[in-house]
Motif scaffolding. Structure first.
Motif, PDB file in Angstrom:
ATOM      1  N   TYR A  84      49.628  50.264  56.086  1.00 32.19           N
ATOM      2  CA  TYR A  84      49.279  49.327  54.783  1.00 32.19           C
ATOM      3  C   TYR A  84      49.067  47.920  54.879  1.00 32.19           C
ATOM      4  CZ  TYR A  84      49.898  53.089  51.407  1.00 32.19           C
ATOM      5  OH  TYR A  84      49.558  54.359  50.518  1.00 32.19           O
ATOM      6  N   LYS A  85      49.718  47.340  55.848  1.00 28.83           N
ATOM      7  CA  LYS A  85      49.457  46.103  56.366  1.00 28.83           C
ATOM      8  C   LYS A  85      47.988  45.978  56.944  1.00 28.83           C
ATOM      9  CE  LYS A  85      54.238  44.578  56.811  1.00 28.83           C
ATOM     10  NZ  LYS A  85      55.361  43.765  57.825  1.00 28.83           N
ATOM     11  N   SER A  86      47.839  46.967  57.703  1.00 31.22           N
ATOM     12  CA  SER A  86      46.340  47.185  58.265  1.00 31.22           C
ATOM     13  C   SER A  86      45.254  47.251  57.119  1.00 31.22           C
ATOM     14  CB  SER A  86      46.335  48.291  59.321  1.00 31.22           C
ATOM     15  OG  SER A  86      47.014  48.000  60.420  1.00 31.22           O
ATOM     16  N   ARG A  87      45.608  48.194  56.225  1.00 33.18           N
ATOM     17  CA  ARG A  87      44.640  48.512  55.201  1.00 33.18           C
ATOM     18  C   ARG A  87      44.488  47.009  54.524  1.00 33.18           C
ATOM     19  NH1 ARG A  87      46.284  53.461  51.734  1.00 33.18           N
ATOM     20  NH2 ARG A  87      45.990  54.496  53.829  1.00 33.18           N
ATOM     21  N   LEU A  88      45.282  46.318  54.269  1.00 34.85           N
ATOM     22  CA  LEU A  88      45.213  44.906  53.526  1.00 34.85           C
ATOM     23  C   LEU A  88      44.022  44.152  54.230  1.00 34.85           C
ATOM     24  CD1 LEU A  88      46.553  43.159  51.486  1.00 34.85           C
ATOM     25  CD2 LEU A  88      47.626  41.979  53.278  1.00 34.85           C
ATOM     26  N   LEU A  89      43.583  44.180  55.521  1.00 37.22           N
ATOM     27  CA  LEU A  89      42.650  43.454  56.051  1.00 37.22           C
ATOM     28  C   LEU A  89      41.301  43.778  55.254  1.00 37.22           C
ATOM     29  CD1 LEU A  89      43.627  43.740  59.630  1.00 37.22           C
ATOM     30  CD2 LEU A  89      43.988  41.969  58.119  1.00 37.22           C
ATOM     31  N   ASN A  90      40.893  45.041  54.940  1.00 30.98           N
ATOM     32  CA  ASN A  90      39.730  45.590  54.303  1.00 30.98           C
ATOM     33  C   ASN A  90      39.796  45.386  52.524  1.00 30.98           C
ATOM     34  OD1 ASN A  90      38.571  46.097  56.607  1.00 30.98           O
ATOM     35  ND2 ASN A  90      40.021  48.109  56.525  1.00 30.98           N
ATOM     36  N   GLU A  91      40.855  44.657  52.152  1.00 27.26           N
ATOM     37  CA  GLU A  91      40.986  44.520  50.492  1.00 27.26           C
ATOM     38  C   GLU A  91      40.514  43.271  50.281  1.00 27.26           C
ATOM     39  OE1 GLU A  91      44.565  45.748  48.921  1.00 27.26           O
ATOM     40  OE2 GLU A  91      44.500  47.640  49.631  1.00 27.26           O
ATOM     41  N   PRO A  92      40.067  42.839  48.866  1.00 28.49           N
ATOM     42  CA  PRO A  92      39.351  41.550  48.646  1.00 28.49           C
ATOM     43  C   PRO A  92      40.465  40.652  48.601  1.00 28.49           C
ATOM     44  CG  PRO A  92      38.999  43.267  46.940  1.00 28.49           C
ATOM     45  CD  PRO A  92      39.777  43.978  48.009  1.00 28.49           C
ATOM     46  N   LYS A  93      40.015  39.444  49.224  1.00 32.57           N
ATOM     47  CA  LYS A  93      40.797  38.270  49.573  1.00 32.57           C
ATOM     48  C   LYS A  93      40.464  37.211  48.511  1.00 32.57           C
ATOM     49  CE  LYS A  93      40.330  37.918  54.767  1.00 32.57           C
ATOM     50  NZ  LYS A  93      39.863  37.128  55.760  1.00 32.57           N
ATOM     51  N   LEU A  94      41.725  36.447  48.348  1.00 29.72           N
ATOM     52  CA  LEU A  94      41.789  35.338  47.369  1.00 29.72           C
ATOM     53  C   LEU A  94      40.601  34.167  47.612  1.00 29.72           C
ATOM     54  CD1 LEU A  94      45.546  34.588  47.113  1.00 29.72           C
ATOM     55  CD2 LEU A  94      44.118  35.891  45.408  1.00 29.72           C
ATOM     56  N   THR A  95      39.966  33.728  46.505  1.00 28.84           N
ATOM     57  CA  THR A  95      38.964  32.420  46.729  1.00 28.84           C
ATOM     58  C   THR A  95      39.533  31.446  45.862  1.00 28.84           C
ATOM     59  OG1 THR A  95      37.849  32.999  44.726  1.00 28.84           O
ATOM     60  CG2 THR A  95      37.207  34.350  46.883  1.00 28.84           C
ATOM     61  N   THR A  96      38.856  30.166  46.028  1.00 29.06           N
ATOM     62  CA  THR A  96      39.472  29.153  45.442  1.00 29.06           C
ATOM     63  C   THR A  96      39.319  29.281  43.816  1.00 29.06           C
ATOM     64  OG1 THR A  96      37.176  27.999  45.724  1.00 29.06           O
ATOM     65  CG2 THR A  96      39.277  27.563  47.342  1.00 29.06           C
ATOM     66  N   ALA A  97      38.339  30.109  43.554  1.00 27.19           N
ATOM     67  CA  ALA A  97      37.662  30.337  42.078  1.00 27.19           C
ATOM     68  C   ALA A  97      38.834  31.293  41.472  1.00 27.19           C
ATOM     69  CB  ALA A  97      36.149  30.963  41.900  1.00 27.19           C
ATOM     70  N   THR A  98      39.478  31.914  42.348  1.00 31.44           N
ATOM     71  CA  THR A  98      40.576  32.733  41.618  1.00 31.44           C
ATOM     72  C   THR A  98      41.969  32.563  41.539  1.00 31.44           C
ATOM     73  OG1 THR A  98      40.308  34.334  43.573  1.00 31.44           O
ATOM     74  CG2 THR A  98      38.781  34.941  41.820  1.00 31.44           C
ATOM     75  N   THR A  99      42.194  31.536  42.187  1.00 37.64           N
ATOM     76  CA  THR A  99      43.629  31.228  42.371  1.00 37.64           C
ATOM     77  C   THR A  99      43.719  29.542  41.719  1.00 37.64           C
ATOM     78  OG1 THR A  99      43.012  30.237  44.441  1.00 37.64           O
ATOM     79  CG2 THR A  99      43.924  32.521  44.311  1.00 37.64           C
ATOM     80  N   LEU A 100      44.960  29.295  41.175  1.00 36.28           N
ATOM     81  CA  LEU A 100      45.215  27.844  40.855  1.00 36.28           C
ATOM     82  C   LEU A 100      45.495  27.099  41.966  1.00 36.28           C
ATOM     83  CD1 LEU A 100      48.038  28.961  38.180  1.00 36.28           C
ATOM     84  CD2 LEU A 100      45.611  28.625  37.669  1.00 36.28           C
ATOM     85  N   PRO A 101      45.058  25.854  41.687  1.00 38.23           N
ATOM     86  CA  PRO A 101      45.210  24.714  42.722  1.00 38.23           C
ATOM     87  C   PRO A 101      46.452  24.288  43.320  1.00 38.23           C
ATOM     88  CG  PRO A 101      44.790  23.700  40.489  1.00 38.23           C
ATOM     89  CD  PRO A 101      44.618  25.146  40.454  1.00 38.23           C
ATOM     90  N   ASP A 102      47.705  24.588  42.563  1.00 41.06           N
ATOM     91  CA  ASP A 102      48.935  24.296  42.822  1.00 41.06           C
ATOM     92  C   ASP A 102      49.576  25.454  43.634  1.00 41.06           C
ATOM     93  OD1 ASP A 102      48.921  25.460  40.858  1.00 41.06           O
ATOM     94  OD2 ASP A 102      50.245  24.231  39.835  1.00 41.06           O
ATOM     95  N   CYS A 103      49.185  26.242  44.653  1.00 47.99           N
ATOM     96  CA  CYS A 103      49.564  27.158  45.579  1.00 47.99           C
ATOM     97  C   CYS A 103      50.763  26.713  46.162  1.00 47.99           C
ATOM     98  CB  CYS A 103      48.900  27.946  46.210  1.00 47.99           C
ATOM     99  SG  CYS A 103      47.618  28.840  45.355  1.00 47.99           S
ATOM    100  N   GLN A 104      51.935  27.290  46.523  1.00 50.51           N
ATOM    101  CA  GLN A 104      53.063  26.976  47.445  1.00 50.51           C
ATOM    102  C   GLN A 104      52.513  27.024  48.882  1.00 50.51           C
ATOM    103  OE1 GLN A 104      56.539  26.242  46.561  1.00 50.51           O
ATOM    104  NE2 GLN A 104      55.200  25.357  45.223  1.00 50.51           N
TER     105      GLN A 104
END
Length: 358
Positions: free
Chosen positions: A338-358
């Motif tokens: 599943y960790k390998s499968r994650l590599l082919n899944e959609p990544k976050l973008t600046t447009a889809t995340t809040l600016p104050d990430c940890q």
């Protein structure tokens, strides 16, 4: 048992914003002439001390933020066991929440359900539903928690890709949330829950990413642990430390796919850029499986999801509720795949995340 008058999976995949489910579907009496449920992006947060003035003000402030966006769409207010006044208002004629709360005593049930249905008993895509425990209940040693649920329409979230996350984190911070979750869900008719749970159970069997169960039912066991993981998953810092702390989360959930937001009392994990329906006939998404396995030990041993079946209609209780809790479980030996499968899944973008990430 009545037949489905439409293909819900096809609608959910192609035009979910058009899905208006007739009330009572899959019950003995068959479809009724009202809207029993609609899909939306829903968030649920569990918290304590709803009988205290500062927490009640925090609830009002959460509604202020929600109302600023939803005001034009809200149509009805329902109240359960109000200490004064009717249990139902047309939204435009209702007193403000803050004015009603100020008249309440510590042992009054704090219950407000704002909806956007055309008829009072219709489900709508916009809902703000809070149920706060009475003072005497909150002071008992083991008696559940209070709960707040809100929703935004699918198209609104699509057009405003950080609006839901922003509201969810803001509410969690104000309420000092114990934990919570947010993602794709069904908003059921607020006053006809039992008649519309069978369709929710049916759809949950087809879509693993669907959040199910009324928040008040979930609150019964919320003091025992988290209910589930979803697109957004909140947990308090005591729970964060229980699984090894922030460093373990960062090592197990890569930041290209998972955003972490601090809400002072805890942490919110965002899994991927958008909510995930996770159809049961397709491989389980790694961005839901991996946090599920990481947080598995935090899971409450049982949850209350639905009422008991009356006529053999589908429900999520007992064994079926237990299976729902385990829907993203895998064997430990499968983790690397599943960790390998994650590599082919959609990544976050600046447009889809809040600016104050940890």
């Amino acid at each position: 048992m009545s037949e489905l008058p439409f293909n819900p999976l096809e609608l959910m995949r192609e035009h979910p914003e058009k899905m208006r489910v007739p009330g009572g579907l899959l019950t003995k009496q068959g479809p009724q002439d009202y809207v029993g449920s609609v899909p939306a992006i829903t968030g649920t947060l569990f918290f304590n001390d709803a009988h205290l003035p500062d927490v009640r003000e925090a609830i009002c402030t959460c509604f202020d933020e929600y109302e600023a966006v939803a005001k034009a769409h809200l149509t009805w207010l329902w109240r359960e066991e109000p200490p004064d006044g009717p249990d139902k208002f047309a939204y435009t004629k209702a007193p403000t929440m803050r004015s009603m709360v100020k008249r309440m005593k510590e042992n009054d049930l704090l219950s407000f359900t704002y909806t956007s249905g055309e008829q009072p008993h219709d489900a709508g895509e916009w809902i703000f539903d809070v149920s706060g425990m009475r003072g005497w209940e909150a002071k008992m040693i083991v008696r559940g928690t209070s709960a707040l649920r809100f929703s935004l329409p699918l198209l609104y979230v699509e057009e405003n890709p950080t609006a839901f996350q922003s509201m969810f984190v803001s509410f969690a911070k104000r309420l000092k949330a114990l934990h919570g979750y947010g993602g794709l869900g069904l908003v059921l008719s607020s006053v006809r829950l039992s008649d519309n749970q069978p369709f929710e159970a049916f759809l949950a069997d087809k879509l693993n990413g669907l959040d199910v169960g009324h928040p008040v039912a979930g609150a019964m066991h919320a003091h025992e642990g988290i209910k589930t993981v979803s697109w957004l998953t909140a947990m308090n810092y005591e729970q964060v430390e229980k699984i090894g702390g922030l460093s373990v989360i960062r090592s197990e959930l890569p930041l290209d796919w998972f955003a972490l937001y601090n809400y002072d009392a805890g942490l919110v994990i965002q899994a991927g850029p958008a909510p995930e329906a996770a159809p049961a006939d397709q491989p389980k998404p790694a961005r839901l499986v991996l946090p599920n396995m990481l947080l598995k030990e935090l899971r409450a041993p049982k949850v209350s999801l639905h009422y008991a079946s009356k006529d053999g209609e589908p429900r999520l209780n007992g064994w079926t509720a237990e299976q729902w809790l385990k829907r993203f479980d895998i064997e430990d030996a499968e983790l690397m795949a599943y960790k390998s499968r994650l590599l082919n899944e959609p990544k976050l973008t600046t447009a889809t995340t809040l600016p104050d990430c940890q």
